[in-house]
Scaffold this active site. Structure first.
Site, short mmCIF file in Angstrom:
data_model
loop_
_atom_site.label_atom_id
_atom_site.label_comp_id
_atom_site.label_asym_id
_atom_site.label_seq_id
_atom_site.Cartn_x
_atom_site.Cartn_y
_atom_site.Cartn_z
N HIS A 61 0.86 -1.19 0.00
CA HIS A 61 0.00 0.00 0.00
C HIS A 61 0.89 1.23 0.00
O HIS A 61 2.12 1.11 -0.05
CB HIS A 61 -0.97 -0.02 1.18
N ASP A 65 5.76 4.47 5.26
CA ASP A 65 6.73 3.51 5.78
C ASP A 65 6.90 2.29 4.87
O ASP A 65 7.75 1.44 5.13
CB ASP A 65 6.37 3.07 7.20
N HIS A 138 -7.11 -3.09 5.56
CA HIS A 138 -6.45 -1.97 6.22
C HIS A 138 -7.31 -0.73 6.01
O HIS A 138 -8.38 -0.80 5.38
CB HIS A 138 -5.05 -1.80 5.63
N ASP A 206 -0.03 -4.87 7.63
CA ASP A 206 -0.99 -3.77 7.73
C ASP A 206 -2.40 -4.23 7.41
O ASP A 206 -3.00 -3.84 6.41
CB ASP A 206 -0.58 -2.61 6.81
N HIS A 265 6.99 -5.87 11.10
CA HIS A 265 6.23 -4.62 11.16
C HIS A 265 5.82 -4.27 12.60
O HIS A 265 4.66 -4.05 12.92
CB HIS A 265 4.98 -4.70 10.25
#
Length: 303
Positions: A61, A65, A138, A206, A265
């Site tokens: 995405h 980050d 997400h 995510d 993550h």
């Protein structure tokens, strides 16, 4: 052999000993990068791998980050005199995002090709492997990816001989080619046994837990999954911001029947993720709190 290196394991912001999330894989002369957060180039240097031969970069995405390291990566490739086209894969809007980031990397000696994911599930075939993308849950459009390497069955010499197949056709048939020339017509299924177990790596970050992740991670040799929070009291925060806890990731790994799971993550506030792994392994014993540079060479197995 499929080589895999988790270059960075951080979420939101890089830390002195934790770069932002990025995965690199190498197979049969091809290099694949998934996500390119800040610090990816440094992590790659620490591993001893080069960005020049990267064939494709997949983005889960467009949060910073996961993509902020792209301009620098492109410039490094250009400075290394790369001339081959580079393929980028990501959610809808990829060309606009890339063009915006390229304001600081406008001139490159190679073409950048953007391929948008337009379906909830989409397959991208390459020579010898394929990349499967799947939509996760997400707060912006986000995708997980599986790198899948199929493996044909064993070549049956006795069968080839009994069918009087000329030896010069054996190798092409073993590679899956159909022979239709000089009055001969042979297909691979005539001389190959049942397909053998291949290799599969699934990368997902995510997102909240979804059935789709379980489905696409099923049977993976390696499942790399976000574990934003290890602290049990942060389960509510994980739901609010659409992330996962260690324990939710472990449940997915268990349901999917994967061989091994690496967590990644991490929240910047999560300083020592290994402190929570005893409880995680009660759910899924083959779980590991990965650190930057964690690597694995996946080999074909004879089951």
């Amino acid at each position: 052999m499929l080589e895999v290196c988790l270059l960075g394991t951080g979420g939101m912001m890089p830390l002195p000993h934790r770069w932002l999330t990025s995965l690199m894989a190498r197979y049969n002369g091809k290099s694949i990068l998934i996500d390119c957060g800040e610090g990816t180039q440094i992590a790659m240097k620490e591993k001893g791998w080069s960005p020049k031969p990267i064939d494709v970069i997949c983005f889960t995405h467009f949060h910073a980050d996961h993509i902020s390291g792209l301009p620098g990566m492109l410039l490094t490739m250009g400075n290394a005199e790369r001339t081959e086209p580079l393929l980028l894969i990501g959610p809808r809007g990829l060309p606009g995002i890339v063009n915006s980031l390229r304001v600081i990397a406008p001139e490159l000696p190679f073409e950048v090709i953007c391929l948008e994911i337009t379906e909830l599930e989409q397959v991208f075939p390459f020579s010898g492997f394929r990349i499967e993308s799947f939509r996760v849950n997400h707060n912006v459009p986000c995708y997980g990816y599986s790198i899948v390497i199929d493996r044909a069955g064993k070549f049956d010499v006795e069968k080839a001989q009994s069918l009087n197949i000329p030896r010069n056709y054996w190798n092409p048939l073993q590679k899956g080619e159909i022979i239709d020339e000089d009055g001969y017509y042979f297909t691979p299924d005539m001389v190959l046994g049942a397909p053998r177990r291949g290799l599969k790596v699934t990368y997902c970050t995510d997102t909240r837990p979804t059935d789709c992740i379980v489905e696409h991670a099923a049977g993976s040799d390696l499942f790399i999954c976000e574990g934003m929070y290890g602290e049990p009291e942060k389960a509510k925060k994980a739901k609010e911001y659409k992330h996962m806890t260690f324990y939710e990731a472990a449940e997915i790994a268990k349901l999917a029947g994967v061989q091994e799971m690496w967590l990644t993550h991490y929240s910047p506030s999560l300083v020592r993720p290994e402190e929570y792994m005893e409880e995680v392994r009660k759910i899924f014993p083959a779980a590991l709190a990965a650190k930057d540079g964690r690597s694995m060479d996946l080999m074909f197995r004879e089951d």
